[in-house]
Write a protein that holds these residues in place. Structure first.
Motif, short mmCIF file in Angstrom:
data_model
loop_
_atom_site.label_atom_id
_atom_site.label_comp_id
_atom_site.label_asym_id
_atom_site.label_seq_id
_atom_site.Cartn_x
_atom_site.Cartn_y
_atom_site.Cartn_z
N ARG A 112 0.84 -1.21 0.00
CA ARG A 112 0.00 0.00 0.00
C ARG A 112 0.87 1.26 0.00
NH1 ARG A 112 -5.75 -0.38 2.28
NH2 ARG A 112 -6.18 -2.62 2.29
N HIS A 147 2.04 2.20 -3.39
CA HIS A 147 1.02 2.88 -4.19
C HIS A 147 1.06 4.39 -3.96
CE1 HIS A 147 -0.72 -1.11 -4.93
NE2 HIS A 147 -1.47 -0.55 -5.87
N SER A 148 1.23 4.80 -2.68
CA SER A 148 1.21 6.25 -2.42
C SER A 148 2.44 6.96 -2.95
CB SER A 148 1.04 6.59 -0.94
OG SER A 148 0.82 5.48 -0.17
N GLU A 170 -7.60 5.22 -2.06
CA GLU A 170 -7.09 5.59 -0.73
C GLU A 170 -5.64 6.08 -0.84
OE1 GLU A 170 -6.47 6.30 3.21
OE2 GLU A 170 -8.33 6.13 2.07
N ALA A 171 -4.83 5.39 -1.67
CA ALA A 171 -3.43 5.80 -1.85
C ALA A 171 -3.37 7.20 -2.47
CB ALA A 171 -2.69 4.81 -2.73
N ARG A 172 -4.28 7.46 -3.40
CA ARG A 172 -4.33 8.78 -4.04
C ARG A 172 -4.67 9.87 -3.04
NH1 ARG A 172 -7.38 7.91 -9.83
NH2 ARG A 172 -5.52 8.28 -11.13
N ARG A 173 -5.63 9.56 -2.13
CA ARG A 173 -6.00 10.55 -1.12
C ARG A 173 -4.81 10.86 -0.22
NH1 ARG A 173 -11.15 8.04 -1.27
NH2 ARG A 173 -10.53 6.37 0.16
N ARG A 174 -4.13 9.80 0.21
CA ARG A 174 -2.98 10.01 1.11
C ARG A 174 -1.92 10.85 0.41
NH1 ARG A 174 -3.20 4.57 2.43
NH2 ARG A 174 -1.42 4.20 1.05
N ARG A 175 -1.68 10.55 -0.85
CA ARG A 175 -0.65 11.27 -1.60
C ARG A 175 -0.98 12.74 -1.75
NH1 ARG A 175 2.70 9.93 -5.63
NH2 ARG A 175 4.05 11.71 -6.19
N ARG A 176 -2.27 13.03 -2.02
CA ARG A 176 -2.64 14.44 -2.18
C ARG A 176 -2.41 15.20 -0.89
NH1 ARG A 176 -6.95 12.79 -5.63
NH2 ARG A 176 -8.42 12.78 -3.89
#
Ligand SMILES: Nc1ncnc2c1ncn2[C@@H]1O[C@H](COP(=O)(O)OP(=O)(O)OP(=O)(O)O)[C@@H](O)[C@H]1O
Ligand SMILES: Nc1ncnc2c1ncn2[C@@H]1O[C@H](COP(=O)(O)OP(=O)(O)OP(=O)(O)O)[C@@H](O)[C@H]1O
Ligand SMILES: [Mg+2]
Ligand SMILES: [Mg+2]
Lengths: 269, 269
Positions: free
Chosen positions: A118, A121-122, A163-169
């Motif tokens: 996971r 992914h971020s 979820e990974a996209r949210r964390r990255r943003r």
């Protein structure tokens, strides 16, 4: 710093390692400095490929393009939190070593949900998810159902990516370019394949990914694993007279088109 | 008590769920009482298939053969020991419920190493390991290498199975009949496929498994997933006039031959 390419899909056997191998060799042949990280700590397909490649080059007395490769070790304590800390540290160290000296990092991931998978992914700038032409494979993105009303609930792997996209943003306002790649496509297109392609196009808008042309199922994408070569290399029979077989030509074309579709940032003048 | 069939291979996407689905339906069609357990707690392909099958039968106003199905839940605490205890208990309860009332239990497993997946291996009377015609797939059984001298070290999945066999012998002197099944075999046999077949034959003696004829790569083995049907069922177009398509006939033949190869204990008179 390095552009991070993560090859991932929680569904098993979709071609993550095969795509990691060919994308890496393709970028090396194009002259880029490439580092690779193998997060499949148990199976280590990518690591095994480069071991075979090195060994083949040595016995042939030649040199072959090689990435700067990291194989992560498995955390093996009984405490999950403890394992995660250790794996995070090893992964962070690997990234730190390469991010300023290489232009691309290709990260191969295992098909099982884990903290490390996971985390990868971020970190992705580009996320390539290979998928087979099958509703079983679509089902990890969006639940397939004969009843149109019950179709389309977002499934566990798409959830993981969103979820990974949210964390990255949140971390650095970074964007993940998510590319879905149909893999092992049959030579003759069936109705099933058409339906899958149509489902994927609908999902693309909803899940915000784009689709790449796809790689056909070709023996040349797998038969050279024991000697660590790919269709992009000078393969012995093909090297006689410099004439490439049709299958080697077709494979090179597909990998070339894949790399082009990735729209990777190219080096300045 | 029930004969336990475990379908397993740590390599992803080799066809474990596809083989679980078709073996289950094949045995049901032959009139046996079959229970199924889905140990892939996250992806749940087998569970999703039977959900689709039930839903399709309901909307069609018909009944379709169904196994007595158990989908295990994931342990989700941060303590590995704690998860394992919970998973073991749920699994033991599931087995206890079915072992005296059913003739066969088919257990589908995930492609990742886990306590539960290893436990399932030790419970198998018959272990079916599907494998693709690829050296990448062979590599989880025995390390592939161009150099004959370096070839053949037993790899992590074969290790796992041999360990499960040892544990089983200690527990009840039970034997695990290990069957390797080539899956997604191409219509035209390549040199690569011949080499794989030869490697597998050598391994068979060393690792004590036997090989089954194999299933070809056929769209019919995957296109019916959304409606929970298989080539063994009466598929609509085929049902008109009772004439089966060639692909449905060929698929039925392959599943029939697979079940025969399994040499399962048949019911008494
Ligand atoms: N385009 C292709 N043409 C021919 N064979 C392919 C192709 N892509 C993958 N394969 C074969 O399919 C199998 C699965 O591919 P691969 O191991 O790369 O998938 P994976 O997603 O990395 O699997 P895992 O989930 O186990 O990590 C392998 O046997 C591989 O050789
Ligand atoms: N004989 C076959 N013919 C056609 N398609 C097949 C065949 N066997 C498997 N497939 C397809 O190949 C893919 C992998 O199969 P499947 O999901 O059954 O493998 P698996 O081992 O259960 O995977 P996982 O490791 O993710 O659990 C799926 O898309 C499936 O539809
Ligand atoms: Mg892999
Ligand atoms: Mg499966």
């Amino acid at each position: 710093s390095a552009h991070v390419i993560v090859v991932a899909n929680e569904k098993g056997g979709t071609g993550k390692s095969t795509v990691s191998i060919h994308t890496t060799v393709g970028l090396l042949k194009a002259g880029y400095r490439v580092a690779t990280i193998d997060l499949d700590t148990r199976q280590r397909t990518l690591t095994r490929f480069f071991e075979n490649r090195l060994s083949w080059a040595e016995q042939a007395g030649t040199t072959l393009e090689m990435p700067f490769h990291h194989a992560l070790d498995r955390g093996d304590s009984a405490d999950l939190g403890d394992n995660e800390t250790r794996e995070f540290t090893a992964f962070a160290n690997a990234i730190e070593q390469i991010e300023h000296d290489y232009e691309f990092v290709v990260i191969d991931t295992p098909a099982s949900d884990s903290y490390l998978m996971r985390l990868a992914h971020s970190l992705a700038d580009t996320l390539i998810s290979p998928i087979n032409d099958s509703f079983i494979d679509v089902d990890v993105f969006s639940r397939v159902h004969h009843d149109r009303a019950k179709r389309g609930a977002i499934a566990h792997y798409a959830d993981l990516v969103l979820e990974a996209r949210r964390r990255r943003r949140q971390v650095d306002a970074g964007m993940i370019d998510w590319v879905l790649l149909r893999n092992r496509v049959a030579a003759l297109q069936s109705n099933n394949a058409k339906q899958i392609a149509a489902s994927i196009e609908k999902l693309a808008t909803e899940l915000q990914f784009r689709t790449a042309e796809g790689l056909h199922d070709r023996v040349i994408f797998r038969e050279l694993f024991p000697i660590g070569l790919t269709a992009l290399d000078a393969i012995e029979e093909a090297a006689r007279g410099g004439v490439l077989t049709n299958s080697q030509l077709a494979a090179r074309q597909e990998i070339g088109e894949l790399i082009e579709t990735l729209r990777l940032p190219v080096r300045g003048p």
